[in-house]
Scaffold this motif. Structure first.
Motif, PDB file in Angstrom:
ATOM      1  N   SER A   1       0.841  -1.199   0.000  1.00  0.00           N
ATOM      2  CA  SER A   1       0.000   0.000   0.000  1.00  0.00           C
ATOM      3  C   SER A   1       0.872   1.244   0.000  1.00  0.00           C
ATOM      4  O   SER A   1       2.050   1.190   0.365  1.00  0.00           O
ATOM      5  CB  SER A   1      -0.885   0.013   1.239  1.00  0.00           C
ATOM      6  OG  SER A   1      -0.090   0.255   2.375  1.00  0.00           O
TER       7      SER A   1
ATOM      8  N   ASP B   1       0.705   3.776   1.893  1.00  0.00           N
ATOM      9  CA  ASP B   1       1.079   4.095   3.269  1.00  0.00           C
ATOM     10  C   ASP B   1       2.348   3.352   3.672  1.00  0.00           C
ATOM     11  O   ASP B   1       3.282   3.936   4.230  1.00  0.00           O
ATOM     12  CB  ASP B   1      -0.094   3.704   4.187  1.00  0.00           C
ATOM     13  CG  ASP B   1       0.108   4.174   5.605  1.00  0.00           C
ATOM     14  OD1 ASP B   1      -0.069   3.352   6.515  1.00  0.00           O
ATOM     15  OD2 ASP B   1       0.438   5.352   5.786  1.00  0.00           O
TER      16      ASP B   1
ATOM     17  N   LEU C   1       5.956   5.037   4.525  1.00  0.00           N
ATOM     18  CA  LEU C   1       6.546   4.905   5.852  1.00  0.00           C
ATOM     19  C   LEU C   1       7.804   4.077   5.833  1.00  0.00           C
ATOM     20  O   LEU C   1       8.608   4.136   6.761  1.00  0.00           O
ATOM     21  CB  LEU C   1       5.539   4.285   6.824  1.00  0.00           C
ATOM     22  CG  LEU C   1       4.464   5.274   7.241  1.00  0.00           C
ATOM     23  CD1 LEU C   1       3.483   4.631   8.164  1.00  0.00           C
ATOM     24  CD2 LEU C   1       5.077   6.470   7.914  1.00  0.00           C
TER      25      LEU C   1
ATOM     26  N   ASP D   1      10.506   1.379  17.466  1.00  0.00           N
ATOM     27  CA  ASP D   1       9.519   1.358  18.541  1.00  0.00           C
ATOM     28  C   ASP D   1       8.257   0.676  18.041  1.00  0.00           C
ATOM     29  O   ASP D   1       7.552   1.200  17.179  1.00  0.00           O
ATOM     30  CB  ASP D   1       9.229   2.811  18.945  1.00  0.00           C
ATOM     31  CG  ASP D   1       8.098   2.894  19.932  1.00  0.00           C
ATOM     32  OD1 ASP D   1       7.560   3.995  20.093  1.00  0.00           O
ATOM     33  OD2 ASP D   1       7.756   1.864  20.537  1.00  0.00           O
ATOM     34  N   SER D   2       7.976  -0.482  18.591  1.00  0.00           N
ATOM     35  CA  SER D   2       6.838  -1.223  18.054  1.00  0.00           C
ATOM     36  C   SER D   2       5.502  -0.586  18.389  1.00  0.00           C
ATOM     37  O   SER D   2       4.483  -0.949  17.838  1.00  0.00           O
ATOM     38  CB  SER D   2       6.867  -2.670  18.559  1.00  0.00           C
ATOM     39  OG  SER D   2       6.929  -2.640  19.965  1.00  0.00           O
TER      40      SER D   2
ATOM     41  N   GLY E   1       4.992   2.433  17.780  1.00  0.00           N
ATOM     42  CA  GLY E   1       5.057   3.710  17.081  1.00  0.00           C
ATOM     43  C   GLY E   1       4.147   3.862  15.898  1.00  0.00           C
ATOM     44  O   GLY E   1       4.424   4.616  14.983  1.00  0.00           O
ATOM     45  N   ALA E   2       3.022   3.154  15.909  1.00  0.00           N
ATOM     46  CA  ALA E   2       2.044   3.293  14.833  1.00  0.00           C
ATOM     47  C   ALA E   2       2.639   3.004  13.464  1.00  0.00           C
ATOM     48  O   ALA E   2       2.266   3.622  12.469  1.00  0.00           O
ATOM     49  CB  ALA E   2       1.413   4.692  14.842  1.00  0.00           C
ATOM     50  N   TRP E   3       3.590   2.087  13.411  1.00  0.00           N
ATOM     51  CA  TRP E   3       4.092   1.650  12.117  1.00  0.00           C
ATOM     52  C   TRP E   3       3.082   0.695  11.489  1.00  0.00           C
ATOM     53  O   TRP E   3       2.330   0.045  12.190  1.00  0.00           O
ATOM     54  CB  TRP E   3       5.410   0.887  12.302  1.00  0.00           C
ATOM     55  CG  TRP E   3       6.537   1.735  12.783  1.00  0.00           C
ATOM     56  CD1 TRP E   3       7.019   1.846  14.050  1.00  0.00           C
ATOM     57  CD2 TRP E   3       7.330   2.612  11.986  1.00  0.00           C
ATOM     58  NE1 TRP E   3       8.060   2.716  14.102  1.00  0.00           N
ATOM     59  CE2 TRP E   3       8.288   3.203  12.844  1.00  0.00           C
ATOM     60  CE3 TRP E   3       7.354   2.949  10.632  1.00  0.00           C
ATOM     61  CZ2 TRP E   3       9.246   4.116  12.395  1.00  0.00           C
ATOM     62  CZ3 TRP E   3       8.313   3.851  10.187  1.00  0.00           C
ATOM     63  CH2 TRP E   3       9.242   4.432  11.063  1.00  0.00           C
ATOM     64  N   PRO E   4       3.132   0.562  10.174  1.00  0.00           N
ATOM     65  CA  PRO E   4       2.283  -0.442   9.554  1.00  0.00           C
ATOM     66  C   PRO E   4       2.627  -1.830  10.061  1.00  0.00           C
ATOM     67  O   PRO E   4       3.783  -2.108  10.384  1.00  0.00           O
ATOM     68  CB  PRO E   4       2.621  -0.328   8.053  1.00  0.00           C
ATOM     69  CG  PRO E   4       3.162   1.022   7.885  1.00  0.00           C
ATOM     70  CD  PRO E   4       3.821   1.389   9.168  1.00  0.00           C
ATOM     71  N   VAL E   5       1.605  -2.689  10.116  1.00  0.00           N
ATOM     72  CA  VAL E   5       1.784  -4.027  10.661  1.00  0.00           C
ATOM     73  C   VAL E   5       2.880  -4.782   9.918  1.00  0.00           C
ATOM     74  O   VAL E   5       3.654  -5.549  10.500  1.00  0.00           O
ATOM     75  CB  VAL E   5       0.457  -4.796  10.567  1.00  0.00           C
ATOM     76  CG1 VAL E   5       0.644  -6.222  10.979  1.00  0.00           C
ATOM     77  CG2 VAL E   5      -0.573  -4.147  11.449  1.00  0.00           C
ATOM     78  N   LEU E   6       2.977  -4.546   8.616  1.00  0.00           N
ATOM     79  CA  LEU E   6       3.965  -5.257   7.817  1.00  0.00           C
ATOM     80  C   LEU E   6       5.381  -4.974   8.309  1.00  0.00           C
ATOM     81  O   LEU E   6       6.218  -5.878   8.409  1.00  0.00           O
ATOM     82  CB  LEU E   6       3.835  -4.823   6.351  1.00  0.00           C
ATOM     83  CG  LEU E   6       4.659  -5.624   5.342  1.00  0.00           C
ATOM     84  CD1 LEU E   6       4.272  -7.079   5.411  1.00  0.00           C
ATOM     85  CD2 LEU E   6       4.437  -5.083   3.949  1.00  0.00           C
TER      86      LEU E   6
ATOM     87  N   ASP F   1       6.185  -3.975  11.343  1.00  0.00           N
ATOM     88  CA  ASP F   1       6.311  -4.635  12.646  1.00  0.00           C
ATOM     89  C   ASP F   1       6.761  -6.072  12.437  1.00  0.00           C
ATOM     90  O   ASP F   1       7.684  -6.568  13.077  1.00  0.00           O
ATOM     91  CB  ASP F   1       4.958  -4.680  13.375  1.00  0.00           C
ATOM     92  CG  ASP F   1       4.588  -3.341  13.971  1.00  0.00           C
ATOM     93  OD1 ASP F   1       3.391  -3.126  14.228  1.00  0.00           O
ATOM     94  OD2 ASP F   1       5.487  -2.508  14.179  1.00  0.00           O
ATOM     95  N   GLU F   2       6.060  -6.742  11.502  1.00  0.00           N
ATOM     96  CA  GLU F   2       6.366  -8.146  11.272  1.00  0.00           C
ATOM     97  C   GLU F   2       7.772  -8.312  10.738  1.00  0.00           C
ATOM     98  O   GLU F   2       8.480  -9.261  11.079  1.00  0.00           O
ATOM     99  CB  GLU F   2       5.355  -8.745  10.284  1.00  0.00           C
ATOM    100  CG  GLU F   2       3.976  -8.900  10.913  1.00  0.00           C
ATOM    101  CD  GLU F   2       2.919  -9.278   9.893  1.00  0.00           C
ATOM    102  OE1 GLU F   2       3.254  -9.373   8.697  1.00  0.00           O
ATOM    103  OE2 GLU F   2       1.772  -9.479  10.298  1.00  0.00           O
TER     104      GLU F   2
END
Lengths: 249, 759
Positions: free
Chosen positions: A206, A208, A212, A228-229, A231-236, A238-239
């Motif tokens: 995406s 977004d 990011l 920083d997990s 930190g409103a990062w996209p889930v992808l 994070d993974e």
């Protein structure tokens, strides 16, 4: 000049090379246009007293006709040639050319796009365009990502270019290709990112996430532990960090 | 004083004694007083003249000899008391306290008398010079000379302590004597209780502490928990009595604290953990009295109740977990839930009768229940099944109040379920079956349940359920209208048709399965359709052939029977009107029933209990190229062994040998619990619904707040939805991203963590 940030200095140089204006004028126009080079240049030329160079529209048209397609009013088939003629050798700069020309579709510069851009850049021949692109190249290749808003604009533009017609998102393989070009020397773990995507995320990317990702790269180059997990990062992303921590320690 | 004749008042005393000129006066007067006081000290005061002594004292003070008087008094009493102390110390053990006590009493009496005599000095000289009053002086002197005499002080303490100890060991002691001594110590403190505290109380507390420390050690090793507690109660009671009998009241809290610490605090953990008699076995065996006692004792010490509460809580969690994760129990949904209800009853009982309904205990046990109920993801389904059971059969013959009580109990456990939306799905399914198959015992009970769910979860939860009831009612009306309509038709319908019209939104969604209905049935269906659509314009009717029932008259050679079957079974059976033998494939083709359903219904029809259809296994050829399906048959022979499932190569025959005692035969084909496939389907539907709900919630919140930070948004969403289910923060994040893609939200350009609502 010394009071400006490095980003602003770059823009200043660009402005001056386009308009052949003095430094003071450059700073003034850039300030007025909130440091957006294109707008500043436009404003500069809206003022007839600044008309230092005459802009030969006819020459530009001739130039266009040299490279245009057989059937359509666009440069597509001969794009490679065009690009070579302005001394562009790598894929990143090819994309940069498209960016400069604000082309809507990958690999195609329409006539309008061509004409408008050349006018905006005050280029009516190949060599001045070449100089322009040289400046741009320097800007984009600077490794300081944190202050490089030019690179950010370029990066965000590339996503839109990657979209197929009528699609909202860019497919996975295309995204990987584009990332490979655009972030080639800027992110050390690019390959790991690609491996992760290919293994676990079979869908498209995406806008977004694309946007990011650049911010993420800035942090990750510093140290991935600073991520920083919460930190409103996209889930992808994070993974990806999870994957990275598991597989690369 | 005598008045002179000329009227002038003269002070005769002064004049007659010529005091001013008399240097001997103070000495003489003192001697007088001293002698008198000596008499007093010897309890020999009866012959003294109060008035004369008072006068002497008075005169001395008046003549500015107050200091002499005072100091001499001091010396004298001091000396006297030293002698007294000697006597007391020389007394033998048994007499010691008595001696001390009597010397004290004597001292008091003497001092009072002396005080009275020297009252003038007390009121004037003493006050003016800020000295201790006579009586107080006496106290100080007694204290210093007697009570604190080196030969008395320790002996006194030891005597007292040993008396207390004797009493603790069961002997009878002279309480009054001790009380008097204690009072003496208190008095000796003059304006404080410091003498009492220092000389007696402190050491007593220490001794008590070590006494009970030792005793509790012994007891704890020999006694069971309840016995130990009983003994502790007795000890505590004793100590309190001790206070009231001969200790000062101020000692009560201190003594209590010491005892409680030694007897209770130090052994709390041991008591609770005692095998076979500790807290856990008390819980197991519902030992109300013991639990009550423990509660009472532990409430006296800090943290006592917390410890109890925590142990109970973890025990309940363990037990609950055991029930919930038990393979055996979880298979039978009925026992599963019943065990939970029983567990709840048990603990409610304990809480009420033994634990005084302590709020913190109630809360922590409830949390324990909530914890383990949600461990098993099937809990919502099982609660629904349990209610289903009750509403179908279990509440038969039960009075209204009892029904209410049972439903309330169920509801209390329902409240603890976190995945209430899963429960809703299942409840809908089960309710649909109950309504359509007419299986619920009491309409009132059903409505009662729905009303309770409404109070618990709000209107939205139950609106569709109520819609289902409305549909049933409307269908009845429609049917009566339809009947009139048929009567007015030229041709009568071959079959009696009963239709329930269901509104799609309310009832659980099924895949509309098709089925080739026999001609006669189709006729009736068409008739109904035209009737219905004439009354209700613009509606679409879809026949749900998988949910209907039928009554067929079957003529067997022996007897006729009426069979109650599902619609599918009816269709299958009617095929046998034309053919006596059919293969699975033929049945499938001719009826158009989906394979899974077909297998299920055929299984019911071939059930050995009600074998309406018989099965023939395909005869195996001698070359046995095909593998026989039944495990026990050897190659060559083909005795049909009833396998538990229908195979696609089976052949079916109408069972002419069918026998049943009943005229009306019910064929059960409906399986209550879901197959794993159906389970997954339900789960998927629930997840889909949740996605939508989360998104709706996000949009609602963002629309109201316009801009919100990520973690705040997530927690708001969770708060909004938690009455139905608890959303996973990662899933909420994914939904946020999806909404960003669809341009409902955008990230703030300045801060990645902040979202803005896009109108």
């Amino acid at each position: 000049m010394n009071r400006l940030s490095s980003d602003q200095k770059i823009k200043c140089t660009e402005f001056m090379s386009i308009t052949q204006a003095t430094e003071a004028k450059a700073i003034q126009y850039l300030k007025d246009a909130s440091w957006r080079t294109d707008a500043a240049v436009d404003n500069f030329y809206s003022n007839p007293s600044n008309y230092a160079n005459k802009f030969d529209k006819k020459a530009v048209e001739t130039l266009f006709n040299k490279y245009k397609d057989s059937g359509e009013e666009q440069i597509s088939e001969k794009l490679q040639e065009f690009v070579k003629d302005i001394n562009i050798k790598d894929e990143l700069m090819e994309l940069a050319v498209l960016w400069k020309f604000k082309s809507k579709q990958m690999g195609i510069i329409s006539k309008n796009e061509f004409m408008e851009t050349m006018e905006r850049l005050r280029c009516d021949n190949i060599s001045s365009l070449e100089k322009q692109m040289e400046t741009t190249k320097q800007q984009l290749n600077s490794n300081d990502l944190n202050n490089n808003s030019t690179f950010k604009e370029f990066y965000m533009y590339v996503y839109d270019l990657g979209r197929a017609e009528n699609q909202k998102n860019v497919g996975l393989q295309m995204s990987i290709e584009l990332w490979g070009i655009v972030l080639k020397s800027k992110f050390d773990n690019l390959q790991i990112w690609f491996d992760f995507l290919n293994k676990y995320h079979k869908l498209g990317i995406s806008k977004d996430t694309w946007n990011l990702f650049l911010d993420f790269v800035k942090i990750a180059n510093d140290s991935i532990t600073k991520y920083d997990s919460e930190g409103a990062w996209p889930v992808l992303i994070d993974e990806f960090v999870e994957y990275y921590k598991e597989n690369c320690k | 004083m005598m008045a002179k004749p000329n009227g002038k008042i003269q002070f005769k005393n002064l004049q007659s004694h010529g005091v001013l000129a008399d240097p001997d006066f103070p000495k003489r007067t003192w001697k007088l007083l001293k002698t008198a006081m000596r008499q007093i000290h010897q309890q020999n005061a009866s012959n003294l003249s109060f008035e004369e002594l008072y006068r002497n004292g008075y005169n001395m003070v008046l003549q500015k000899h107050g200091d002499l008087l005072y100091n001499n008094l001091k010396k004298m009493v001091d000396k006297h008391l030293k002698a007294v102390a000697k006597v007391v110390s020389e007394s033998i053990d048994e007499k010691f306290l008595l001696e001390l006590n009597s010397s004290w009493i004597n001292h008091k009496t003497s001092m009072l008398m002396i005080r009275d005599i020297l009252m003038y000095m007390d009121r004037n000289y003493v006050k003016q010079n800020n000295l201790s009053s006579v009586f107080d002086l006496g106290l100080y002197l007694f204290r210093d000379n007697v009570a604190h005499c080196s030969t008395i002080k320790d002996r006194l303490l030891n005597t007292l302590l040993s008396m207390v100890q004797k009493e603790r060991e069961g002997e009878v002691i002279d309480r009054i004597l001790i009380k008097n001594i204690v009072q003496m110590l208190i008095d000796l403190g003059v304006n404080s209780k410091s003498v009492y505290i220092e000389d007696f109380e402190k050491p007593l507390l220490l001794k008590t502490s070590s006494h009970y420390q030792a005793q509790s050690q012994t007891l704890i090793q020999t006694c069971s928990c309840p016995d130990y507690m009983k003994k502790v109660e007795i000890c505590l009671k004793e100590e309190l009595e001790r206070v009231s009998h001969y200790l000062d009241n101020s000692s009560e809290p201190k003594l209590k604290e010491v005892c409680e610490k030694q007897l209770i605090s130090n052994h709390m953990r041991t008591l609770i953990d005692m095998e076979n008699s500790g807290l856990i076995s008390m819980l197991k065996d519902d030992k109300i009295e013991d639990l009550k006692r423990m509660y009472n004792l532990f409430s006296r010490v800090s943290d006592g109740l917390n410890l109890m509460k925590d142990v109970i809580s973890s025990y309940v969690k363990e037990i609950g977990k055991g029930i919930v994760m038990d393979e055996e129990k979880t298979k039978e949904s009925g026992t599963y839930f019943q065990s939970l209800l029983d567990l709840k009853d048990k603990y409610d009982n304990l809480l009420q009768n033994a634990l005084y309904n302590d709020k913190q205990f109630i809360h922590s046990i409830q949390q324990a229940f909530e914890y383990f109920i949600n461990l098993n993801p099937k809990s919502p389904e099982y609660i629904s099944l349990f209610i289903d059971e009750k509403l179908k059969k279990g509440l038969k013959g039960v009075s209204e109040e009892e029904v209410d009580i049972i439903l309330d109990k169920i509801l209390m456990l329902f409240r603890l379920i976190q995945e209430k939306d899963v429960f809703e799905k299942y409840y809908k399914q089960h309710l649909a079956k109950r309504l359509l198959l007419g299986r619920s015992i009491s309409d009132d009970a059903e409505r009662n349940m729905i009303a309770k769910l409404k109070t618990e979860c709000g209107y939205q939860f139950t609106s569709k359920l109520e819609g289902m009831f409305t549909d049933m009612r409307l269908s009845q009306d429609t049917m009566s209208g339809f009947k009139t309509y048929i009567q007015n038709l030229k041709k009568a319908l071959p079959i009696e048709l009963n239709v329930h019209v269901l509104t799609t939104g309310f009832w659980p969604t099924q895949n509309t399965a098709n089925c080739n209905l026999p001609r006669e049935i189709l006729l009736c269906c068409e008739a109904f359709k035209s009737y219905y659509l004439s009354n209700h314009n613009g509606r679409l009717l879809l026949w749900q052939t998988n949910m209907g029932t039928a009554e067929i008259k079957a003529n067997f050679p022996s007897k006729s029977h009426e069979l109650q079957v599902s619609s599918y079974q009816m269709v299958i059976l009617l095929l046998f009107n034309d053919q006596s033998k059919l293969t699975f494939k033929e049945i499938a083709d001719q009826t158009g029933i989906p394979t899974i359903d077909l297998k299920r219904n055929l299984l019911a029809l071939t059930n050995p209990k009600n074998k309406i259809l018989d099965r023939e296994l395909p005869s195996s050829s001698s070359s046995s190229s095909s593998t026989p399906t039944s495990p026990s048959s050897s190659s060559g022979s083909s005795t049909p062994t009833p396998s538990k499932s229908i195979d696609e190569s089976d052949v079916f025959v109408f069972n002419t040998k069918f026998k049943s005692k009943l005229f009306r035969v019910k064929v059960m084909a409906v399986v209550q619990k879901e197959t794993p496939v159906e389970e997954k389907e339900t789960r998927d539907k629930v997840d889909e619904d949740r996605k939508h709900q989360i998104e709706a919630s996000i949009v609602r919140i963002m629309k109201a707040r316009k801009t919100l930070e990520h973690s705040n948004l997530v927690s708001e969403v969770i708060k909004q939805l938690q009455s139905r289910f608890v959303p996973n923060p990662v899933i909420v994040k994914k939904r946020i991203e999806s909404l960003i893609e669809r341009e409902y939200l955008e990230r703030s350009k300045q801060d990645r963590k902040i979202y803005n609502y896009m109108a």
